[in-house]
Design an enzyme around this catalytic site. Structure first.
Site, PDB file in Angstrom:
ATOM      1  N   HIS A  29      -4.847 -11.204  10.120  1.00 54.58           N
ATOM      2  CA  HIS A  29      -4.508  -9.976   9.919  1.00 54.58           C
ATOM      3  C   HIS A  29      -3.663  -9.139  11.321  1.00 54.58           C
ATOM      4  O   HIS A  29      -4.156  -8.213  11.675  1.00 54.58           O
ATOM      5  CB  HIS A  29      -5.136  -8.660   9.146  1.00 54.58           C
ATOM      6  N   TYR A 297     -15.862 -11.350  12.020  1.00 57.03           N
ATOM      7  CA  TYR A 297     -15.092 -10.373  12.480  1.00 57.03           C
ATOM      8  C   TYR A 297     -15.725 -10.035  13.773  1.00 57.03           C
ATOM      9  O   TYR A 297     -14.875  -9.814  14.886  1.00 57.03           O
ATOM     10  CB  TYR A 297     -14.983  -9.029  11.610  1.00 57.03           C
TER      11      TYR A 297
HETATM   12  C1  HEM Z   1     -14.598 -16.203   4.583  1.00 59.30           C
HETATM   13  C2  HEM Z   1     -13.805 -15.110   4.251  1.00 59.30           C
HETATM   14  C3  HEM Z   1     -13.105 -14.461   5.532  1.00 59.30           C
HETATM   15  C4  HEM Z   1     -13.160 -14.571   6.790  1.00 59.30           C
HETATM   16  C5  HEM Z   1     -14.131 -15.777   7.645  1.00 59.30           C
HETATM   17  C6  HEM Z   1     -12.265 -13.493   7.331  1.00 59.30           C
HETATM   18  C7  HEM Z   1     -11.993 -13.446   8.625  1.00 59.30           C
HETATM   19  C8  HEM Z   1     -11.553 -12.422   9.108  1.00 59.30           C
HETATM   20  C9  HEM Z   1     -11.277 -12.076  10.566  1.00 59.30           C
HETATM   21  C10 HEM Z   1     -12.056 -12.945  11.651  1.00 59.30           C
HETATM   22  C11 HEM Z   1     -10.475 -11.101  10.778  1.00 59.30           C
HETATM   23  C12 HEM Z   1     -10.218 -10.383  12.099  1.00 59.30           C
HETATM   24  C13 HEM Z   1     -11.244  -9.009  12.385  1.00 59.30           C
HETATM   25  C14 HEM Z   1     -11.082  -8.658  13.794  1.00 59.30           C
HETATM   26  O1  HEM Z   1     -10.789  -9.101  14.777  1.00 59.30           O
HETATM   27  O2  HEM Z   1     -11.360  -7.423  13.625  1.00 59.30           O
HETATM   28  C15 HEM Z   1     -10.142 -10.557   9.469  1.00 59.30           C
HETATM   29  C16 HEM Z   1      -9.478  -9.352   9.285  1.00 59.30           C
HETATM   30  C17 HEM Z   1      -9.152  -8.951   7.932  1.00 59.30           C
HETATM   31  N1  HEM Z   1      -9.772  -9.398   6.787  1.00 59.30           N
HETATM   32 FE1  HEM Z   1     -10.776 -11.015   6.492  1.00 59.30          FE
HETATM   33  N2  HEM Z   1     -11.761 -12.622   6.199  1.00 59.30           N
HETATM   34  C18 HEM Z   1     -12.404 -13.156   5.325  1.00 59.30           C
HETATM   35  C19 HEM Z   1     -12.166 -12.655   3.904  1.00 59.30           C
HETATM   36  C20 HEM Z   1     -11.475 -11.686   3.504  1.00 59.30           C
HETATM   37  C21 HEM Z   1     -11.398 -10.917   2.378  1.00 59.30           C
HETATM   38  C22 HEM Z   1     -12.039 -11.555   1.195  1.00 59.30           C
HETATM   39  C23 HEM Z   1     -10.386  -9.991   2.297  1.00 59.30           C
HETATM   40  C24 HEM Z   1     -10.175  -8.961   1.362  1.00 59.30           C
HETATM   41  C25 HEM Z   1     -10.927  -7.920   0.688  1.00 59.30           C
HETATM   42  C26 HEM Z   1     -10.178  -9.800   3.835  1.00 59.30           C
HETATM   43  C27 HEM Z   1      -9.322  -8.636   4.399  1.00 59.30           C
HETATM   44  C28 HEM Z   1      -9.124  -8.590   5.831  1.00 59.30           C
HETATM   45  C29 HEM Z   1      -8.415  -7.538   6.203  1.00 59.30           C
HETATM   46  C30 HEM Z   1      -7.595  -6.342   5.498  1.00 59.30           C
HETATM   47  C31 HEM Z   1      -8.431  -7.550   7.648  1.00 59.30           C
HETATM   48  C32 HEM Z   1      -7.824  -6.602   8.713  1.00 59.30           C
HETATM   49  C33 HEM Z   1      -8.889  -5.827   9.063  1.00 59.30           C
HETATM   50  C34 HEM Z   1      -8.281  -4.695  10.204  1.00 59.30           C
HETATM   51  O3  HEM Z   1      -7.231  -4.376   9.949  1.00 59.30           O
HETATM   52  O4  HEM Z   1      -8.926  -4.409  11.146  1.00 59.30           O
HETATM   53  N3  HEM Z   1     -10.866 -10.862   4.529  1.00 59.30           N
HETATM   54  N4  HEM Z   1     -10.585 -11.187   8.609  1.00 59.30           N
END
Ligand code: HEM
Length: 308
Positions: A29, A297
């Protein structure tokens, strides 16, 4: 920083391999923008949870909409995931977060499976993904098929305000008597779901959806409504690849009114919207994917804060 679990570090390493590495950006994202909002509860869920923002007075919120790509250059006109991350600012000075995407179910049931999926999606030396590797993953983990079908058919929204978003995991609500109820959250756009074809979106700017929302907000607020689905005994709370039956009862929790871009985009881009940052009246479920996200995260935050 606190040492994070090796599995979370390995997952983020592999996210960088699968998507490329973009210094200063979230490892998923990557491109997004933040907006000022308020959340007003309907008052209909006070018998199920004591959470202040879901039952009491309206609260201020900060909302980050995003394109799911690990590259900040994935075009908004493509069939890519869209995210909504909401940070509710509570009266006691703490925050609680709710993070969703435009998919009803996830594409891996455990962090270990997700790691294997990332390996299957990593381009080879020729820079190309090998479709056979993804087929191999789906053959080994057929529970991931519904998530991939949803990825393949997800609408390209006309606006961040015309998409539906799911928080996917189960969470546990706790009421004043200590009784527990498993729930799943979904945001519905008050404008209704609206989408375009890839052809219609072909000439969109890369960051079209951010520009579109800024233009739209100049004419007035955009609203999303928060629903919850209530589990019945036996509905899985530890498997985010499985939807609960569609006939489960639902409640309307409240209304999010998005008003304007935040004044300081750089500050808010630097924050973490952590799906495990819950508050009194809400607990995490036993979903192992939800559990690993906190650490993943944190790893991404640490790296993006210190990239050259
Ligand atoms: C093993 C599962 C997952 C991993 C390893 C993962 C990993 C990540 C990472 C590393 C980030 C960046 C975080 C940051 O730097 O602040 C991120 C952002 C995000 N993820 Fe995931 N994620 C996973 C599952 C999901 C799921 C299930 C959803 C849906 C509900 C999701 C929705 C998002 C969203 C919307 C962002 C952006 C958040 C923001 O705007 O700060 N992710 N994810």
């Amino acid at each position: 920083m606190t040492a994070q679990p090796p599995l979370a570090v390995e997952i983020v390493d592999n996210m960088e391999k699968a998507s490329g590495k973009f210094p200063g950006y979230r490892r998923a994202h990557a491109r997004g923008a933040c907006f000022q909002a308020t959340f007003e509860p309907t008052g209909k869920v006070a018998e199920l949870t004591t959470a202040a923002h879901l039952t009491g007075e309206p609260v201020a919120a900060t909302v980050r909409f995003s394109n799911a790509g690990g590259s900040p250059h994935v075009p908004d006109g493509s069939r890519s995931g869209r995210g909504i991350a909401v940070k509710f600012h509570l009266a006691d000075g703490t925050d609680t977060d709710l993070v969703g995407v435009n998919l009803p179910v996830f594409i891996a049931a455990t962090p270990e499976h997700f790691l294997k999926l990332l390996a299957a999606l990593t381009p080879g030396e020729d820079g190309q993904r090998d479709p056979a590797k993804l087929q191999g993953f789906l053959a080994e983990y057929p529970e991931a098929v519904p998530g991939f079908q949803a990825v393949g058919t997800m609408p390209i929204p006309t606006s961040y305000g015309t998409a539906r978003y799911w928080a996917i995991h189960a969470f546990t609500w706790v009421n004043a008597q200590g009784q527990r109820q498993s729930v799943r959250y979904r945001w519905e756009p008050d404008l209704g779901e609206q989408s375009v074809t890839e052809q219609e979106a072909a000439d969109w700017d890369e960051a079209y959806l951010t520009e579109e929302l800024e233009r739209r907000l100049a004419d007035g607020p955009v609203r999303l409504t928060l629903h919850v689905q209530l589990a019945e005994p036996g509905d899985p709370t530890n498997d985010c690849t499985k939807a609960w039956p569609a006939d489960r009862p639902e409640l309307v929790v409240g209304h999010l009114t998005i008003k304007a871009p935040v004044a300081d985009q750089a500050y808010w881009a630097g924050q973490v919207f952590d799906p495990t940052r819950v508050t009194a009246g809400i607990e995490l479920s036993d979903d192992p994917v939800l559990a690993i996200r906190k650490a993943a995260y944190a790893v991404s935050y640490e790296r993006r804060s210190h990239d050259a």
